[in-house]
Every structure is written in structure tokens, then in C-alpha cells.
Design an enzyme around this catalytic site. Structure first.
Site, PDB file in Angstrom:
ATOM      1  N   HIS A  96       0.829  -1.205   0.000  1.00 53.25           N
ATOM      2  CA  HIS A  96       0.000   0.000   0.000  1.00 53.25           C
ATOM      3  C   HIS A  96       0.867   1.260   0.000  1.00 53.25           C
ATOM      4  O   HIS A  96       1.871   1.339   0.694  1.00 53.25           O
ATOM      5  CB  HIS A  96      -0.908  -0.017   1.234  1.00 53.25           C
ATOM      6  CG  HIS A  96      -1.971   1.035   1.236  1.00 53.25           C
ATOM      7  ND1 HIS A  96      -2.952   1.092   0.272  1.00 53.25           N
ATOM      8  CD2 HIS A  96      -2.208   2.074   2.089  1.00 53.25           C
ATOM      9  CE1 HIS A  96      -3.760   2.112   0.532  1.00 53.25           C
ATOM     10  NE2 HIS A  96      -3.326   2.718   1.622  1.00 53.25           N
ATOM     11  N   PRO A 140       1.004  -2.669   5.423  1.00 54.26           N
ATOM     12  CA  PRO A 140       2.073  -2.571   4.414  1.00 54.26           C
ATOM     13  C   PRO A 140       1.786  -3.393   3.149  1.00 54.26           C
ATOM     14  O   PRO A 140       2.580  -3.365   2.210  1.00 54.26           O
ATOM     15  CB  PRO A 140       3.293  -3.141   5.144  1.00 54.26           C
ATOM     16  CG  PRO A 140       2.934  -3.148   6.585  1.00 54.26           C
ATOM     17  CD  PRO A 140       1.466  -3.352   6.634  1.00 54.26           C
ATOM     18  N   GLU A 141       0.679  -4.109   3.143  1.00 51.76           N
ATOM     19  CA  GLU A 141       0.376  -4.939   1.977  1.00 51.76           C
ATOM     20  C   GLU A 141      -0.912  -4.447   1.302  1.00 51.76           C
ATOM     21  O   GLU A 141      -0.898  -3.443   0.604  1.00 51.76           O
ATOM     22  CB  GLU A 141       0.320  -6.411   2.386  1.00 51.76           C
ATOM     23  CG  GLU A 141       1.683  -6.877   2.917  1.00 51.76           C
ATOM     24  CD  GLU A 141       1.725  -8.327   3.335  1.00 51.76           C
ATOM     25  OE1 GLU A 141       1.515  -9.196   2.471  1.00 51.76           O
ATOM     26  OE2 GLU A 141       1.975  -8.590   4.527  1.00 51.76           O
ATOM     27  N   MET A 142      -2.066  -5.098   1.558  1.00 56.75           N
ATOM     28  CA  MET A 142      -3.299  -4.682   0.891  1.00 56.75           C
ATOM     29  C   MET A 142      -4.108  -3.667   1.705  1.00 56.75           C
ATOM     30  O   MET A 142      -5.007  -3.006   1.174  1.00 56.75           O
ATOM     31  CB  MET A 142      -4.142  -5.914   0.546  1.00 56.75           C
ATOM     32  CG  MET A 142      -3.454  -6.807  -0.480  1.00 56.75           C
ATOM     33  SD  MET A 142      -4.279  -8.400  -0.771  1.00 56.75           S
ATOM     34  CE  MET A 142      -5.726  -7.888  -1.665  1.00 56.75           C
TER      35      MET A 142
END
Length: 339
Positions: A96, A140-142
Site C-alpha cells: 500500500h 504494508p500490503e493490501m
């Protein structure tokens, strides 16, 4: 007559050596993907949520759907690209807001992950169903919430109908049901290779050079950690006989006991960069470094080349996949949020 007899004895001896190597490999825990689809299904299936073609097709769409993320531009396939090695090909995963993983962790391949006993580098989840919940919610991902994911899916009539088609009319579309469906698809991402054909009895499935490499792999102790069907996927100690040269890149130290998931060696030629922080790009270099820090072996260039030749026999046949056509959003589908 003598020459024919000598040739016959040579061929018989070579055959016995090859057979013994295959047997030795299996005795120390190197196991093939079964050639029987029935036997394979027993290994990859989830008895609590049996694999069906309807669930797999729906799971594939969800796997590729970026609308499950907060930004609307990141899907599972972003970091686990099925068009190549099942990873993203960068040192640290990008999520993200185009931010690199704060722990500088590399994205593991999703191919053959059904054979892992532990998911994530710290092994915190035991199966793909539980694992699928993590990246979707991780900022930190989706960077999505459970509510966002459920609202997205239930706002799209075609998805609602597909869930009924896969699970029955009484299905409740929960976050867990959505991630379980993604995991069902991931369970089918298995890549049988020439190595499997060899261990399953086809003596000529791999080359003599690759057989020699397998012997080097065994003799050097690589199979101590890289074993089972996945040649990895278990938790093991790291930095046993030395300290990884790039240990100071990122703050990852393993689980509470310092254990780290052993990465699979399947399709390893396609999943650079290597190690948990993705700091080694050359496979031969990775082999030499692993020998130094894990088994206390000074692997020379010739031995590393031999092992690398064997590892190429682990390049498998990927499932034939067609790009899914995703259903259209509606007025109630959550809008992309880049913040």
C-alpha cells in the site's frame, strides 16, 4: 563377446547407481509429488472445505481481484505473480502506498505452498486458509479491513451468485469464507517436475549431470533442511554455522525461538532474489552462502554448479491458467482509497 558383456555390466551398474540414488533420496526425506491425481488430491485437499472446480474458479477471481485491497490496485497476484515464479521478483515486497515491507521481507512463492507446514517467514500460520487472511489486512500490503472485503464482494451480484453456486444458497459470505475460497484456489497451484518423475520411477527423467547434482546436494547436507515434498516449508534454525552476510538488512530475526521457515527449492531458478530479505540475486552464490551458514561446508564453485544443475530439475509444469474476467462493480462497491 567380452566387450558386449562389459558394456552390459556397465549399463547394469549405472542403472543400479541411479536406482540407489533415488532410494537414498527418499530414505532421507526427499519425496515426490505423486503422479496419481487421486493421491495428489489427498495431499492438497482440505477436509473441512473440500476442493471443487466451482470453488477453485471463484477463488481464482478473488485472487486476481485488486478491489479487495484498500487502494483497489493490489491483488494477491501483485506479490505472488502466477505468470512467473509465484512471487514478485523484488527484494522486499511492495504494498500500500508503494511502500516496501517495513521488515524488508521478500515475498515467498505461492506455488506448491500447499505442501508447507508453516506459512510466512516466521511460520505463524499453519495453513493457506489462515495465511490468506493476513496480507489482505496488513497495512504494508493490501491494507484492507474485513468489512471492506465483505462489502466489496457482497456489493457485486455476480460474486454473490457465484458463492451460492459454489457453496449452496444458504452460504454466508464472511471474510473467512472469502479467504478460504482464495486458499482453495492456491491449493491447486502445484508444479510437478522432472525431479518428481525421477523419484516416481522414471530413471531418465533427469540428466546424469542432474543426478550427480542430487548426490552432491545430499552429500553436502542440503537435504537436512530442504526435504519433504516441497524441499522446504518447515521451520528450522538459521545462522547455524555462520552468520548470513546480509543479516543486518531488515530487522527480521525469525519466530520467538529464532526459527525461520525454510523456503521451497521448487522453481528456485525463477524466484530470485533469495533469502528472507531478498539480498542475494545469484543462485550459485546463494548455494555457497547456505553451505557456509547452515551446514558448515565450504562449497566450491564446481560443487555449487553441480547442485545448481540439480535444482534446475525442480522447474515444474505450472497449471494452465486463463486470466479471469472479473465481474463489474456496482454503485455500492467501495471506492478506491489511496490514503
Amino acid at each position: 563377446m567380452y566387450e558386449k558383456t562389459l558394456l552390459s555390466l556397465t549399463l547394469i551398474t549405472a542403472s543400479l547407481v541411479a536406482s540407489n540414488l533415488s532410494d537414498d533420496a527418499k530414505k532421507i526425506g526427499l519425496l515426490p509429488i505423486p503422479s496419481s491425481q487421486t493421491e495428489l488430491l489427498k495431499l492438497i485437499d482440505n477436509q473441512k472445505n473440500p476442493i471443487t472446480s466451482k470453488k477453485v474458479e471463484l477463488g481464482k477471481k478473488l485472487y486476481f481481484d485488486p478491489r479487495l485491497s484498500k487502494s483497489g490496485i493490489i491483488s494477491c497476484n501483485t506479490c505472488h505473480n502466477l505468470s512467473e515464479g509465484g512471487d514478485d521478483g523484488v527484494s522486499a515486497a511492495i504494498g500500500h502506498k508503494w511502500v516496501a515491507n517495513p521488515h524488508h521481507l521478500n515475498s515467498p512463492t505461492v506455488y506448491n505452498s500447499v505442501f508447507f507446514s508453516s506459512q510466512f517467514w516466521d511460520g505463524r500460520d499453519p495453513d493457506l486458509e489462515k495465511q490468506a487472511q493476513g496480507p489482505i489486512q496488513a497495512h504494508p500490503e493490501m491494507a484492507a479491513t474485513k468489512e471492506h472485503v465483505v462489502q466489496t464482494v457482497t456489493s457485486i451480484p455476480d460474486y454473490v451468485n457465484e458463492f451460492k453456486y459454489a457453496y449452496g444458497d444458504s452460504v454466508k459470505i464472511s471474510f473467512e469464507k472469502i479467504t478460504d475460497t482464495i486458499a482453495t484456489f492456491e491449493r491447486t497451484l502445484v508444479t510437478p517436475s522432472p525431479y518428481d518423475n525421477y523419484l516416481n520411477g522414471s530413471e531418465n527423467a533427469i540428466t546424469p549431470i542432474q543426478k550427480a547434482g542430487l548426490k552432491t546436494f545430499i552429500d553436502k547436507g542440503c537435504a537436512t533442511c530442504h526435504n519433504g515434498i516441497a524441499l522446504g516449508g518447515e521451520m528450522n534454525a538459521f545462522n547455524i554455522t555462520g552468520t548470513y552476510i546480509h543479516q543486518n538488512i531488515g530487522d527480521f530475526k525469525g519466530d520467538k525461538n529464532g526459527m525461520v521457515k525454510v523456503p521451497t527449492l521448487r522453481n528456485i531458478t525463477q524466484t530470485a532474489p533469495y533469502f528472507h530479505n531478498g539480498e542475494v540475486w545469484n543462485l550459485k552464490e546463494a548455494i555457497i552462502e547456505m553451505g557456509r551458514i547452515q551446514v558448515g561446508e565450504k562449497i566450491n564453485d564446481k560443487e555449487a554448479a553441480s547442485i545448481e544443475a540439480f535444482l534446475k530439475a525442480l522447474d515444474g509444469v505450472k497449471p494452465a491458467l486463463s486470466l479471469p474476467i472479473l465481474p463489474a462493480s456496482t454503485n455500492t462497491t467501495p471506492k478506491p482509497d489511496l490514503n
